[in-house]
Design a protein around this motif. Structure first.
Motif, PDB file in Angstrom:
ATOM      1  N   LYS A  97      25.873  -6.678  -7.984  1.00 39.72           N
ATOM      2  CA  LYS A  97      26.328  -6.882  -6.608  1.00 39.72           C
ATOM      3  C   LYS A  97      26.682  -8.353  -6.343  1.00 39.72           C
ATOM      4  CE  LYS A  97      24.308  -5.578  -2.358  1.00 39.72           C
ATOM      5  NZ  LYS A  97      23.018  -5.109  -1.856  1.00 39.72           N
ATOM      6  N   CYS A  98      25.670  -9.248  -6.447  1.00 39.73           N
ATOM      7  CA  CYS A  98      25.930 -10.648  -6.076  1.00 39.73           C
ATOM      8  C   CYS A  98      26.311 -11.508  -7.268  1.00 39.73           C
ATOM      9  CB  CYS A  98      24.717 -11.240  -5.356  1.00 39.73           C
ATOM     10  SG  CYS A  98      23.335 -11.635  -6.450  1.00 39.73           S
ATOM     11  N   LYS A  99      26.312 -10.940  -8.472  1.00 40.73           N
ATOM     12  CA  LYS A  99      26.696 -11.632  -9.708  1.00 40.73           C
ATOM     13  C   LYS A  99      25.697 -12.725 -10.130  1.00 40.73           C
ATOM     14  CE  LYS A  99      30.370  -9.150  -9.926  1.00 40.73           C
ATOM     15  NZ  LYS A  99      30.119  -7.889 -10.572  1.00 40.73           N
ATOM     16  N   GLY A 100      24.518 -12.735  -9.486  1.00 41.20           N
ATOM     17  CA  GLY A 100      23.455 -13.674  -9.904  1.00 41.20           C
ATOM     18  C   GLY A 100      23.084 -13.409 -11.360  1.00 41.20           C
ATOM     19  N   ARG A 101      22.814 -14.492 -12.116  1.00 39.80           N
ATOM     20  CA  ARG A 101      22.495 -14.343 -13.543  1.00 39.80           C
ATOM     21  C   ARG A 101      21.088 -14.847 -13.810  1.00 39.80           C
ATOM     22  NH1 ARG A 101      27.394 -15.890 -17.396  1.00 39.80           N
ATOM     23  NH2 ARG A 101      28.570 -13.982 -17.116  1.00 39.80           N
ATOM     24  N   TYR A 102      20.359 -14.103 -14.611  1.00 47.61           N
ATOM     25  CA  TYR A 102      18.965 -14.447 -14.875  1.00 47.61           C
ATOM     26  C   TYR A 102      18.646 -14.274 -16.352  1.00 47.61           C
ATOM     27  CZ  TYR A 102      19.192 -13.391  -9.953  1.00 47.61           C
ATOM     28  OH  TYR A 102      19.588 -13.376  -8.643  1.00 47.61           O
ATOM     29  N   ARG A 103      17.637 -15.051 -16.807  1.00 45.93           N
ATOM     30  CA  ARG A 103      17.149 -14.841 -18.161  1.00 45.93           C
ATOM     31  C   ARG A 103      16.169 -13.681 -18.095  1.00 45.93           C
ATOM     32  NH1 ARG A 103      14.661 -19.469 -22.206  1.00 45.93           N
ATOM     33  NH2 ARG A 103      13.256 -17.978 -23.166  1.00 45.93           N
ATOM     34  N   ALA A 104      16.444 -12.632 -18.883  1.00 44.15           N
ATOM     35  CA  ALA A 104      15.703 -11.373 -18.746  1.00 44.15           C
ATOM     36  C   ALA A 104      14.197 -11.577 -18.879  1.00 44.15           C
ATOM     37  CB  ALA A 104      16.201 -10.378 -19.788  1.00 44.15           C
ATOM     38  N   ASP A 105      13.749 -12.337 -19.884  1.00 41.14           N
ATOM     39  CA  ASP A 105      12.302 -12.474 -20.078  1.00 41.14           C
ATOM     40  C   ASP A 105      11.647 -13.223 -18.921  1.00 41.14           C
ATOM     41  OD1 ASP A 105      13.593 -14.784 -20.887  1.00 41.14           O
ATOM     42  OD2 ASP A 105      12.245 -15.190 -22.561  1.00 41.14           O
ATOM     43  N   HIS A 106      12.364 -14.225 -18.373  1.00 36.38           N
ATOM     44  CA  HIS A 106      11.798 -14.971 -17.243  1.00 36.38           C
ATOM     45  C   HIS A 106      11.675 -14.096 -16.004  1.00 36.38           C
ATOM     46  CE1 HIS A 106      13.037 -19.161 -18.951  1.00 36.38           C
ATOM     47  NE2 HIS A 106      12.046 -18.583 -19.619  1.00 36.38           N
ATOM     48  N   LEU A 107      12.697 -13.256 -15.805  1.00 38.42           N
ATOM     49  CA  LEU A 107      12.689 -12.375 -14.640  1.00 38.42           C
ATOM     50  C   LEU A 107      11.527 -11.380 -14.749  1.00 38.42           C
ATOM     51  CD1 LEU A 107      14.210 -11.830 -12.081  1.00 38.42           C
ATOM     52  CD2 LEU A 107      15.749 -10.314 -13.310  1.00 38.42           C
ATOM     53  N   LEU A 108      11.397 -10.840 -15.946  1.00 37.84           N
ATOM     54  CA  LEU A 108      10.321  -9.885 -16.191  1.00 37.84           C
ATOM     55  C   LEU A 108       8.965 -10.541 -15.939  1.00 37.84           C
ATOM     56  CD1 LEU A 108      10.271  -6.953 -17.295  1.00 37.84           C
ATOM     57  CD2 LEU A 108       9.792  -7.895 -19.540  1.00 37.84           C
ATOM     58  N   GLU A 109       8.849 -11.758 -16.441  1.00 38.33           N
ATOM     59  CA  GLU A 109       7.580 -12.494 -16.295  1.00 38.33           C
ATOM     60  C   GLU A 109       7.266 -12.739 -14.822  1.00 38.33           C
ATOM     61  OE1 GLU A 109       6.204 -15.590 -19.351  1.00 38.33           O
ATOM     62  OE2 GLU A 109       6.897 -16.809 -17.699  1.00 38.33           O
ATOM     63  N   SER A 110       8.292 -13.166 -14.060  1.00 39.56           N
ATOM     64  CA  SER A 110       7.988 -13.504 -12.663  1.00 39.56           C
ATOM     65  C   SER A 110       7.775 -12.243 -11.821  1.00 39.56           C
ATOM     66  CB  SER A 110       9.071 -14.401 -12.071  1.00 39.56           C
ATOM     67  OG  SER A 110      10.270 -13.687 -11.978  1.00 39.56           O
ATOM     68  N   VAL A 111       8.485 -11.151 -12.127  1.00 41.09           N
ATOM     69  CA  VAL A 111       8.319  -9.942 -11.316  1.00 41.09           C
ATOM     70  C   VAL A 111       6.996  -9.244 -11.629  1.00 41.09           C
ATOM     71  CG1 VAL A 111       9.252  -7.642 -10.822  1.00 41.09           C
ATOM     72  CG2 VAL A 111      10.798  -9.585 -11.018  1.00 41.09           C
ATOM     73  N   LEU A 112       6.686  -9.140 -12.929  1.00 37.35           N
ATOM     74  CA  LEU A 112       5.464  -8.410 -13.302  1.00 37.35           C
ATOM     75  C   LEU A 112       4.223  -9.307 -13.352  1.00 37.35           C
ATOM     76  CD1 LEU A 112       6.803  -6.100 -16.173  1.00 37.35           C
ATOM     77  CD2 LEU A 112       6.696  -5.630 -13.734  1.00 37.35           C
ATOM     78  N   GLY A 113       4.453 -10.614 -13.339  1.00 34.94           N
ATOM     79  CA  GLY A 113       3.320 -11.553 -13.395  1.00 34.94           C
ATOM     80  C   GLY A 113       2.585 -11.485 -14.724  1.00 34.94           C
ATOM     81  N   VAL A 114       3.314 -11.193 -15.801  1.00 34.19           N
ATOM     82  CA  VAL A 114       2.666 -11.143 -17.125  1.00 34.19           C
ATOM     83  C   VAL A 114       3.327 -12.161 -18.043  1.00 34.19           C
ATOM     84  CG1 VAL A 114       2.035  -8.697 -17.023  1.00 34.19           C
ATOM     85  CG2 VAL A 114       4.290  -9.340 -17.873  1.00 34.19           C
ATOM     86  N   GLN A 115       2.615 -12.522 -19.105  1.00 43.06           N
ATOM     87  CA  GLN A 115       3.177 -13.422 -20.115  1.00 43.06           C
ATOM     88  C   GLN A 115       4.094 -12.610 -21.022  1.00 43.06           C
ATOM     89  OE1 GLN A 115       2.541 -16.681 -21.413  1.00 43.06           O
ATOM     90  NE2 GLN A 115       0.989 -17.442 -19.983  1.00 43.06           N
ATOM     91  N   VAL A 116       5.309 -13.077 -21.239  1.00 44.23           N
ATOM     92  CA  VAL A 116       6.210 -12.307 -22.090  1.00 44.23           C
ATOM     93  C   VAL A 116       6.477 -12.986 -23.431  1.00 44.23           C
ATOM     94  CG1 VAL A 116       7.367 -11.173 -20.156  1.00 44.23           C
ATOM     95  CG2 VAL A 116       8.279 -13.309 -21.072  1.00 44.23           C
TER      96      VAL A 116
END
Ligand code: ATP
Length: 520
Positions: A97-116
């Motif tokens: 939608k907004c074309k925002g780009r993220y590093r997948a592992d960082h996003l996962l880490e911040s959303v789930l609050g786990v170490q990836v």
């Protein structure tokens, strides 16, 4: 006794960096440029001191390591051979939608609050889909994760097409491999020996963050240490290094969710926790250097890369991790690169990069242990470690919060502040004389603005270990007051002895109490 406050440390350190001209975002007048930073007057001294300490320890004090300084833009074939063109990538996800780009592992880490750290890309992809992770900004759905190459591209020469494409180096290591033969011959060294380099590296990080912890332009300090394969487990310095106390978190510990454990470099090798003596030795050296410039041992641990996390070139990698306010993360990496790089460059260049081993009378391609440090990450870590706030009663009796950077004297940007008690009565002239005498040997700052208390506070904030004050007694007795940053104690030192006293204090060979007559 001053009480310590521990809150929002990262924000406070960043604001100190900006306010005191240590490090700040690049091009702020244009709204800054994400991932790029500039050092100010205080920061550049700190950076140079960190690099100088590293170079002294790992190059100049050793007979078996030599230096070099390679080009930032190098032959593109280097990056093809090294695997960077094909494999130097992070997983990128893009919002549909907004074309925002993220590093997948960082996003996962911040959303789930786990170490990836340690998760393989396939697992990260699968987790992203299974947990239905959406765009953190607009909640739009994310396209499937894809590999994004981190090398900055440029063109060399007048044509701007594929034939003239080149890359800004993403690490300094490959220059060392490409020049291995030339440097070895010029320095008349044979493995085991190392080649070291300090210089800029560039990575187009998807999400630069945590200030300079992850930026797009940074400096690295790397040693490629070449070892004949038969000697990998026979390190000539191991006897001296094996007692080094370390904390280790093995790949197996990570699988079991077990915590790190305390051991020694020798034990870690004997119990086959670390694969070879040379690897254990270099890990111990890295930890020892960090501790020697002020990092507390309990804030450092060695974490082994899990199998799925290992880079394509590595058979074994350990990160020296630091306990950041956001958790344990890599400060420095030490990989066993085997003979991957030299063999690749031999293959791609058609040049023989082996050497003749006198002992076995054979041509050999040495294996490589690579301690790889980031300068900015080290600088930021040292600042976080040194930062302290204390509550003190001011002269008016009110409580004030003061900042002290308890930087190790070896890396402190300014070694001494020199002040006249007052500007009048010849005190300023005398203080200037002292300043002129010292500045040839030490980075000093002369300050006559505001109360002495304010001047101490300004010096404490940038980690200046000693302050020298010229007062009325100085005019008669030719001595000065020297104040110690960490204890706030003061001693009286004859001006003639000041350079030697300061030098001994900074070098750690003189206890402050013995530096002169105590001032009550
Ligand atoms: P990370 O896992 O944090 O991305 P890395 O494993 O890619 O790091 P290496 O390729 O091992 O890092 O690089 C060696 C060192 O260079 C790192 O330990 C770190 O200190 C530094 N470094 C790497 N990338 C960056 C960056 N983007 N910004 C600042 N320093 C970096």
């Amino acid at each position: 006794m001053a009480a310590e406050i521990k809150s929002d440390k990262v924000d406070k350190v960043i604001s100190l960096c900006v306010r005191r001209g240590i490090l700040f975002p690049n091009s702020e007048i244009y709204g800054s440029f994400a991932g790029f930073f500039d050092y100010g007057p205080v920061g550049v001294e700190l950076k140079r001191n960190v690099e100088a300490s590293w170079w002294k320890r790992f190059v100049q004090e050793r007979e078996d390591v030599v230096g070099m300084d390679g080009a930032i833009i190098t032959h593109p074939a280097v990056w093809k051979a090294s695997g960077h063109v094909d494999a130097f990538a992070d997983l990128l996800v893009e919002c549909t939608k907004c074309k925002g780009r993220y590093r997948a592992d960082h996003l996962l880490e911040s959303v789930l609050g786990v170490q990836v750290d340690g998760l393989p890309p396939e697992k990260i992809k699968a987790d992203m889909e299974e947990k239905k992770i959406v765009c953190p900004k607009c909640k739009g759905s994310l396209a499937p994760a894809r590999a994004f190459n981190l090398m900055f591209k440029t063109f060399v020469g007048a044509a701007e097409d594929e034939s003239s494409q080149a890359f800004l180096r993403p690490e300094t290591a490959q220059l060392i491999f490409a020049d291995f033969k030339a440097v070895m011959l010029a320095s008349r060294k044979v493995p085991p020996f190392g080649i070291a380099q300090v210089g800029k590296s560039f990575r187009n990080e998807i999400s630069p963050r945590n200030f300079v912890f992850r930026c797009r332009e940074f400096s690295q300090m790397e040693v490629e240490y070449f070892v004949p394969p038969r000697l990998l487990d026979s390190c000539r310095y191991f006897e001296a290094a094996k007692g080094k106390k370390i904390q280790v978190l093995t790949a197996a510990d990570q699988e079991k969710n077990a915590p790190q454990s305390k051991t020694t470099a020798g034990d870690a090798r004997d119990k086959k926790i670390i694969g070879t003596q040379w690897h254990a030795y270099w890990l111990a050296e890295c930890v020892d250097w960090f501790e020697g410039i002020g990092i507390a041992p309990e804030n450092l641990r060695l974490r082994q890369h899990t199998k799925s996390e290992l880079s394509h070139y590595s058979s074994e990698t350990w990160d020296v991790e630091y306990l950041y306010p956001w958790g344990w993360k890599e400060l420095t990496g030490v990989a066993n690169r085997g003979d991957f790089d030299l063999k690749q460059h031999s293959k791609f260049s058609g040049k023989d990069l082996s050497y003749f081993d006198q002992e076995t009378k054979q041509k050999l391609v040495p294996h490589v242990i690579e301690p790889s440090f980031g300068v900015e990450r080290a600088v930021f870590t040292l600042l976080l470690e040194a930062f302290e706030e204390k509550k003190e009663k001011g002269t008016d009796g009110k409580e004030e919060v003061k900042t002290v950077l308890r930087l190790h004297p070896a890396i402190a940007p300014v070694k001494a502040g020199v002040f006249p008690l007052m500007k009048k009565d010849g005190l300023a002239e005398k203080a200037r004389e002292v300043f002129e005498m010292l500045r040839g040997d030490f980075v000093c700052e002369y300050d006559e603005g505001g109360s002495v208390g304010k001047r101490y506070a300004r010096m404490d904030e940038i980690g200046t270990p000693y302050c020298v004050t010229v007062d009325y007694d100085s005019l008669e007795k030719n001595d000065v007051t020297v104040r110690d940053r960490d204890s706030a104690k003061q001693v009286r030192v004859p001006i003639a002895k000041l350079p030697n006293v300061l030098s001994a204090l900074l070098g750690g060979t003189l206890a402050f109490e013995k530096a002169g007559a105590a001032v009550k």
